[in-house]
Scaffold this motif. Structure first.
Motif, PDB file in Angstrom:
ATOM      1  N   THR A   1      -8.490   8.347   9.122  1.00  0.00           N
ATOM      2  CA  THR A   1      -7.798   9.166  10.109  1.00  0.00           C
ATOM      3  C   THR A   1      -6.306   9.154   9.807  1.00  0.00           C
ATOM      4  O   THR A   1      -5.815   8.273   9.093  1.00  0.00           O
ATOM      5  N   TRP A   2      -5.609  10.148  10.339  1.00  0.00           N
ATOM      6  CA  TRP A   2      -4.158  10.215  10.178  1.00  0.00           C
ATOM      7  C   TRP A   2      -3.500   9.318  11.215  1.00  0.00           C
ATOM      8  O   TRP A   2      -3.924   9.281  12.375  1.00  0.00           O
ATOM      9  N   LEU A   3      -2.467   8.588  10.791  1.00  0.00           N
ATOM     10  CA  LEU A   3      -1.764   7.659  11.673  1.00  0.00           C
ATOM     11  C   LEU A   3      -0.432   8.248  12.119  1.00  0.00           C
ATOM     12  O   LEU A   3       0.278   8.887  11.325  1.00  0.00           O
ATOM     13  N   SER A   4      -0.059   7.980  13.359  1.00  0.00           N
ATOM     14  CA  SER A   4       1.233   8.444  13.850  1.00  0.00           C
ATOM     15  C   SER A   4       2.370   7.538  13.361  1.00  0.00           C
ATOM     16  O   SER A   4       3.520   7.974  13.251  1.00  0.00           O
ATOM     17  N   THR A   5       2.041   6.278  13.062  1.00  0.00           N
ATOM     18  CA  THR A   5       3.018   5.329  12.517  1.00  0.00           C
ATOM     19  C   THR A   5       2.345   4.507  11.433  1.00  0.00           C
ATOM     20  O   THR A   5       1.127   4.369  11.388  1.00  0.00           O
ATOM     21  N   LEU A   6       3.132   3.915  10.548  1.00  0.00           N
ATOM     22  CA  LEU A   6       2.602   3.017   9.533  1.00  0.00           C
ATOM     23  C   LEU A   6       2.118   1.724  10.194  1.00  0.00           C
ATOM     24  O   LEU A   6       2.664   1.315  11.228  1.00  0.00           O
ATOM     25  N   PRO A   7       1.100   1.062   9.647  1.00  0.00           N
ATOM     26  CA  PRO A   7       0.655  -0.215  10.213  1.00  0.00           C
ATOM     27  C   PRO A   7       1.824  -1.202  10.329  1.00  0.00           C
ATOM     28  O   PRO A   7       2.571  -1.409   9.371  1.00  0.00           O
ATOM     29  N   GLY A   8       1.990  -1.766  11.504  1.00  0.00           N
ATOM     30  CA  GLY A   8       3.148  -2.627  11.759  1.00  0.00           C
ATOM     31  C   GLY A   8       4.343  -1.827  12.221  1.00  0.00           C
ATOM     32  O   GLY A   8       5.371  -2.396  12.581  1.00  0.00           O
ATOM     33  N   ALA A   9       4.230  -0.479  12.150  1.00  0.00           N
ATOM     34  CA  ALA A   9       5.244   0.468  12.637  1.00  0.00           C
ATOM     35  C   ALA A   9       6.605   0.411  11.967  1.00  0.00           C
ATOM     36  O   ALA A   9       7.614   0.679  12.605  1.00  0.00           O
ATOM     37  N   PRO A  10       6.707   0.088  10.646  1.00  0.00           N
ATOM     38  CA  PRO A  10       7.999   0.257   9.981  1.00  0.00           C
ATOM     39  C   PRO A  10       8.356   1.734   9.933  1.00  0.00           C
ATOM     40  O   PRO A  10       7.481   2.594   9.799  1.00  0.00           O
ATOM     41  N   MET A  11       9.639   2.042  10.041  1.00  0.00           N
ATOM     42  CA  MET A  11      10.094   3.443  10.020  1.00  0.00           C
ATOM     43  C   MET A  11      10.247   3.920   8.583  1.00  0.00           C
ATOM     44  O   MET A  11      10.778   3.209   7.731  1.00  0.00           O
ATOM     45  N   ALA A  12       9.782   5.143   8.286  1.00  0.00           N
ATOM     46  CA  ALA A  12       9.991   5.727   6.959  1.00  0.00           C
ATOM     47  C   ALA A  12      11.479   6.001   6.790  1.00  0.00           C
ATOM     48  O   ALA A  12      12.127   6.573   7.668  1.00  0.00           O
ATOM     49  N   LYS A  13      12.002   5.605   5.637  1.00  0.00           N
ATOM     50  CA  LYS A  13      13.452   5.737   5.419  1.00  0.00           C
ATOM     51  C   LYS A  13      13.738   6.061   3.966  1.00  0.00           C
ATOM     52  O   LYS A  13      12.928   5.833   3.088  1.00  0.00           O
TER      53      LYS A  13
ATOM     54  N   GLY B   1     -11.053  -7.656   6.219  1.00  0.00           N
ATOM     55  CA  GLY B   1      -9.675  -7.762   6.678  1.00  0.00           C
ATOM     56  C   GLY B   1      -9.575  -8.599   7.938  1.00  0.00           C
ATOM     57  O   GLY B   1     -10.439  -8.539   8.816  1.00  0.00           O
ATOM     58  N   LYS B   2      -8.509  -9.395   8.018  1.00  0.00           N
ATOM     59  CA  LYS B   2      -8.332 -10.279   9.166  1.00  0.00           C
ATOM     60  C   LYS B   2      -7.513  -9.629  10.279  1.00  0.00           C
ATOM     61  O   LYS B   2      -7.498 -10.120  11.404  1.00  0.00           O
ATOM     62  N   VAL B   3      -6.803  -8.553   9.958  1.00  0.00           N
ATOM     63  CA  VAL B   3      -6.012  -7.850  10.965  1.00  0.00           C
ATOM     64  C   VAL B   3      -6.818  -6.642  11.438  1.00  0.00           C
ATOM     65  O   VAL B   3      -7.152  -5.762  10.646  1.00  0.00           O
ATOM     66  N   ASN B   4      -7.138  -6.614  12.691  1.00  0.00           N
ATOM     67  CA  ASN B   4      -7.976  -5.550  13.244  1.00  0.00           C
ATOM     68  C   ASN B   4      -7.100  -4.356  13.623  1.00  0.00           C
ATOM     69  O   ASN B   4      -6.541  -4.299  14.733  1.00  0.00           O
ATOM     70  N   GLU B   5      -6.965  -3.411  12.704  1.00  0.00           N
ATOM     71  CA  GLU B   5      -6.143  -2.233  12.955  1.00  0.00           C
ATOM     72  C   GLU B   5      -6.601  -1.098  12.054  1.00  0.00           C
ATOM     73  O   GLU B   5      -7.222  -1.312  11.010  1.00  0.00           O
ATOM     74  N   GLU B   6      -6.296   0.111  12.444  1.00  0.00           N
ATOM     75  CA  GLU B   6      -6.569   1.287  11.619  1.00  0.00           C
ATOM     76  C   GLU B   6      -5.491   1.397  10.546  1.00  0.00           C
ATOM     77  O   GLU B   6      -4.295   1.298  10.850  1.00  0.00           O
ATOM     78  N   ILE B   7      -5.900   1.556   9.284  1.00  0.00           N
ATOM     79  CA  ILE B   7      -4.911   1.599   8.196  1.00  0.00           C
ATOM     80  C   ILE B   7      -4.785   2.980   7.565  1.00  0.00           C
ATOM     81  O   ILE B   7      -4.096   3.139   6.565  1.00  0.00           O
ATOM     82  N   GLY B   8      -5.450   3.986   8.133  1.00  0.00           N
ATOM     83  CA  GLY B   8      -5.244   5.345   7.643  1.00  0.00           C
ATOM     84  C   GLY B   8      -6.164   5.759   6.528  1.00  0.00           C
ATOM     85  O   GLY B   8      -5.832   6.665   5.765  1.00  0.00           O
ATOM     86  N   ASP B   9      -7.336   5.140   6.435  1.00  0.00           N
ATOM     87  CA  ASP B   9      -8.309   5.560   5.434  1.00  0.00           C
ATOM     88  C   ASP B   9      -9.153   6.730   5.943  1.00  0.00           C
ATOM     89  O   ASP B   9      -9.510   7.619   5.167  1.00  0.00           O
TER      90      ASP B   9
ATOM     91  N   ALA C   1       0.855  -1.191   0.000  1.00  0.00           N
ATOM     92  CA  ALA C   1       0.000   0.000   0.000  1.00  0.00           C
ATOM     93  C   ALA C   1       0.890   1.240   0.000  1.00  0.00           C
ATOM     94  O   ALA C   1       2.060   1.190   0.395  1.00  0.00           O
ATOM     95  N   LEU C   2       0.321   2.364  -0.444  1.00  0.00           N
ATOM     96  CA  LEU C   2       1.071   3.619  -0.524  1.00  0.00           C
ATOM     97  C   LEU C   2       0.498   4.630   0.466  1.00  0.00           C
ATOM     98  O   LEU C   2      -0.719   4.714   0.649  1.00  0.00           O
ATOM     99  N   TYR C   3       1.393   5.408   1.076  1.00  0.00           N
ATOM    100  CA  TYR C   3       0.987   6.424   2.053  1.00  0.00           C
ATOM    101  C   TYR C   3       1.551   7.795   1.698  1.00  0.00           C
ATOM    102  O   TYR C   3       2.598   7.913   1.040  1.00  0.00           O
TER     103      TYR C   3
END
Length: 339
Positions: free
Chosen positions: A327-339, A317-325, A87-89
């Motif tokens: 609302t704005w997210l403070s971290t990417l799902p799974g919390a990978p760091m932007a690099k 979806g099988k993973v119960n999490e907010e994916i940023g559709d 996915a793209l953010y």
């Protein structure tokens, strides 16, 4: 060349088929049954199309999409394969993230997100499609690209993964290896072209790449021969994924240092980590029959369904999490760091 021009120029009767079709979104979820089979969740978010039997574990011994799926988001009604990319953010100036939606390609404007898929014997503009190919077999799967690639040199190992900055919906050139550096009026199109030479034995490999190869002289378009190690010529699969960036094209919202603001769901801000996955799932020998047909795009041998039926096929979806559709997210799902 624009797609509309290609269609008008397809005047010479082909020897074999080239097909192009749309697929609506099946689900956006943090699952990857190819690289992380059985993991729920996987490390980063993906957007998935195709058959509705998509689950965390799709080991060939116990999972055949063509037999287990009851619907597909793709236009061919006998194609229950699964196709997916990251996915793209958009990353705002304050460091929060919003998911960039997808939209249908030219001719598929009514579909719900998703992507466009091609299967072809020869390059897109070769209307005669002379080269006979062997269709993929049940259990076949592959991926292309490397999410850890952080330089152009690393990305160049996969010469046919690119981006197109759409000035309008018919733009196709130029293509770049990195994310576009300026706003794209009609969106960013991500192009993924898979290798076309098979070793003739293995339906998969430990890295999901080694059983496939590019032609001897580098690219599918060159029409070069397959290497002796991978002698069987197969169709080239091409994904065109159009991310609708219009909400994010105001450069006043972009980073103050002038860098581009888009980031893959695994944290890549360069674009060099572009990659895609494929799990074969056509019913019986339907794909081979189409590939053997003398047709170009509109093939009578390809059974199709309506856009409404494509859009109606989806899974939760099988993973119960907010994916940023929403609302704005403070971290990417799974919390990978932007690099």
């Amino acid at each position: 060349m624009q797609w509309t021009s290609l269609a008008k120029l397809a005047l010479v009767a082909p020897s074999y088929a080239l097909i192009r079709f749309g697929c609506s979104q099946l689900v956006v979820d943090r699952l990857d049954p190819l690289v992380n089979p059985g993991s729920n969740p996987s490390p980063h978010l993906h957007q998935i199309i195709g058959g509705n039997s998509f689950v965390p574990d799709m080991t060939p011994a116990n999972h055949d999409p063509a037999k287990l799926s009851t619907c597909t988001t793709c236009q061919p009604s006998e194609d229950f394969s699964n196709y997916w990319t990251a996915a793209l953010y958009f990353r705002s100036r304050n460091g929060t993230f919003k998911r960039v939606p997808q939209k249908g390609n030219v001719g598929f404007e009514g579909q719900n997100g998703g992507m466009t898929v091609y299967y072809m014997q020869n390059q897109l503009a070769d209307y005669q499609q002379k080269a006979k190919v062997k269709a993929f077999q049940p259990g076949f799967r592959m991926l292309i690209g490397d999410p850890t690639a952080g330089t152009k040199q690393a990305a160049d190992r996969y010469p046919q993964l690119t981006y197109t900055c759409l000035q309008d919906m018919n733009t196709r050139f130029p293509e770049t290896k990195a994310f576009p550096a300026k706003p794209c009026p009609a969106g960013i199109m991500v192009n993924l072209r898979f290798p076309t030479c098979w070793d003739g034995t293995n339906l998969d490999s430990p890295d999901h790449i080694s059983h496939m190869s590019y032609p001897v002289n580098g690219t599918f378009e060159s029409q070069g021969p397959c290497p002796a190690s991978h002698p069987v010529r197969m169709p080239q699969i091409l994904y065109e994924v159009i991310f609708e960036t219009k909400t994010f094209n105001n450069q006043a919202d972009w980073p103050t240092d002038g860098s581009q603001p888009f980031v893959w769901s695994f944290g890549d801000t360069t674009g060099y980590g572009n990659h895609g996955d494929y799990v074969f799932g056509w019913k019986d020998d339907s794909l081979q029959k189409i590939m053997d047909d003398a047709c170009y795009v509109n093939c009578a041998s390809m059974k199709t369904q309506t856009v409404q039926a494509m859009n109606a096929c989806s899974i939760k979806g099988k993973v119960n999490e907010e994916i940023g559709d929403n609302t704005w997210l403070s971290t990417l799902p799974g919390a990978p760091m932007a690099k």
